[in-house]
Design an enzyme around this catalytic site. Sequence first.
Site, PDB file in Angstrom:
ATOM      1  N   GLU A  92      24.735  49.968  -8.819  1.00 26.52           N
ATOM      2  CA  GLU A  92      24.234  51.121  -8.061  1.00 26.52           C
ATOM      3  C   GLU A  92      24.089  52.320  -8.997  1.00 26.52           C
ATOM      4  O   GLU A  92      24.831  52.448  -9.972  1.00 26.52           O
ATOM      5  CB  GLU A  92      25.237  51.391  -6.915  1.00 26.52           C
ATOM      6  CG  GLU A  92      25.013  52.612  -6.074  1.00 26.52           C
ATOM      7  CD  GLU A  92      23.732  52.626  -5.255  1.00 26.52           C
ATOM      8  OE1 GLU A  92      22.660  52.459  -5.857  1.00 26.52           O
ATOM      9  OE2 GLU A  92      23.803  52.866  -4.036  1.00 26.52           O
ATOM     10  N   ASP A  93      23.128  53.178  -8.718  1.00 29.50           N
ATOM     11  CA  ASP A  93      22.965  54.368  -9.544  1.00 29.50           C
ATOM     12  C   ASP A  93      24.063  55.390  -9.256  1.00 29.50           C
ATOM     13  O   ASP A  93      24.653  55.958 -10.151  1.00 29.50           O
ATOM     14  CB  ASP A  93      21.576  55.003  -9.348  1.00 29.50           C
ATOM     15  CG  ASP A  93      21.213  55.263  -7.888  1.00 29.50           C
ATOM     16  OD1 ASP A  93      21.997  54.904  -6.980  1.00 29.50           O
ATOM     17  OD2 ASP A  93      20.126  55.822  -7.645  1.00 29.50           O
ATOM     18  N   PHE A 145      23.865  67.641  -6.181  1.00 31.84           N
ATOM     19  CA  PHE A 145      22.705  66.766  -6.207  1.00 31.84           C
ATOM     20  C   PHE A 145      22.177  66.664  -7.632  1.00 31.84           C
ATOM     21  O   PHE A 145      21.841  67.659  -8.258  1.00 31.84           O
ATOM     22  CB  PHE A 145      21.603  67.252  -5.268  1.00 31.84           C
ATOM     23  CG  PHE A 145      20.597  66.170  -4.998  1.00 31.84           C
ATOM     24  CD1 PHE A 145      20.854  65.188  -4.045  1.00 31.84           C
ATOM     25  CD2 PHE A 145      19.412  66.101  -5.715  1.00 31.84           C
ATOM     26  CE1 PHE A 145      19.954  64.156  -3.802  1.00 31.84           C
ATOM     27  CE2 PHE A 145      18.502  65.078  -5.479  1.00 31.84           C
ATOM     28  CZ  PHE A 145      18.773  64.106  -4.523  1.00 31.84           C
TER      29      PHE A 145
HETATM   30  P1  IMP Z   1      25.390  57.216  -0.121  1.00 32.46           P
HETATM   31  O1  IMP Z   1      24.989  56.166   0.868  1.00 32.46           O
HETATM   32  O2  IMP Z   1      25.597  58.568   0.527  1.00 32.46           O
HETATM   33  O3  IMP Z   1      26.564  56.821  -0.994  1.00 32.46           O
HETATM   34  O4  IMP Z   1      24.150  57.469  -1.049  1.00 32.46           O
HETATM   35  C1  IMP Z   1      23.727  56.540  -1.901  1.00 32.46           C
HETATM   36  C2  IMP Z   1      22.265  56.714  -2.267  1.00 32.46           C
HETATM   37  O5  IMP Z   1      21.782  58.030  -2.033  1.00 32.46           O
HETATM   38  C3  IMP Z   1      22.133  56.469  -3.731  1.00 32.46           C
HETATM   39  O6  IMP Z   1      21.842  55.125  -3.984  1.00 32.46           O
HETATM   40  C4  IMP Z   1      20.998  57.400  -4.125  1.00 32.46           C
HETATM   41  O7  IMP Z   1      19.769  56.739  -3.992  1.00 32.46           O
HETATM   42  C5  IMP Z   1      21.062  58.522  -3.139  1.00 32.46           C
HETATM   43  N1  IMP Z   1      21.768  59.698  -3.695  1.00 32.46           N
HETATM   44  C6  IMP Z   1      23.023  60.102  -3.418  1.00 32.46           C
HETATM   45  N2  IMP Z   1      23.362  61.201  -4.117  1.00 32.46           N
HETATM   46  C7  IMP Z   1      22.292  61.483  -4.892  1.00 32.46           C
HETATM   47  C8  IMP Z   1      22.025  62.518  -5.867  1.00 32.46           C
HETATM   48  O8  IMP Z   1      22.856  63.387  -6.194  1.00 32.46           O
HETATM   49  N3  IMP Z   1      20.806  62.464  -6.454  1.00 32.46           N
HETATM   50  C9  IMP Z   1      19.866  61.517  -6.166  1.00 32.46           C
HETATM   51  N4  IMP Z   1      20.069  60.546  -5.259  1.00 32.46           N
HETATM   52  C10 IMP Z   1      21.270  60.537  -4.623  1.00 32.46           C
HETATM   53 MG    MG Z   2      19.870  54.526  -4.636  1.00 29.92          MG
END
Ligand code: IMP
Ligand code: MG
Length: 172
Positions: A92-93, A145
Amino acid sequence: MKLLISENDIQKRVKSLGKQINEDYKGKKPIFVGILNGCYVFMADLLREINLDVEVDFVKIRSYEGNSSTGTIKFRKDISANIDGRDIIIVEDIIDSGFTINFLVNRLRNSGPKSVSVATALFKKEVAKLDFKVDYVGFEIPPEFVVGYGLDYDEKYRQLKSVMVLEPEDIN
Ligand code: IMP
Ligand code: MG
């Protein structure tokens, strides 16, 4: 934009994660499952540090629009490989709220793999709510972000070689 993690620091860290995975999975044949789109830069770098017999697959799920989570998961592409009895490493990124990764970990665990571990380039540890421990973390970052190294703001900035904090004046 403000620099958060330099290209050089990322490359060093990814090398050491690769080394750790090579040791942990010695003699095994894991499948790396990347979460598109954001994972592809990290996947390409990490994979080239791996000296094991590996397979690669991708899923495409989306919980974000713009710069905030929508709170719902959309599956755009499911896993193609047969993961029955296999060792899975999810790539995951970034883990932000943890919503996406919790969903995928639970879903893959229900498909009968031998093991599931998680490798993420970036981890917003303070805000993430996880049902499990993250095995391989590139960098813990503050809950801001960020863009670059595969991460986007509305599909832009993925090609940046370092990780940058997006500031309000960058959003137009
Ligand atoms: P989560 O489900 O809230 O953990 O978010 C995961 C997904 O949201 C990641 O795989 C990213 O694609 C996106 N995301 C979350 N935070 C960021 C950020 O700071 N920059 C860009 N994409 C983000
Ligand atoms: Mg993502």
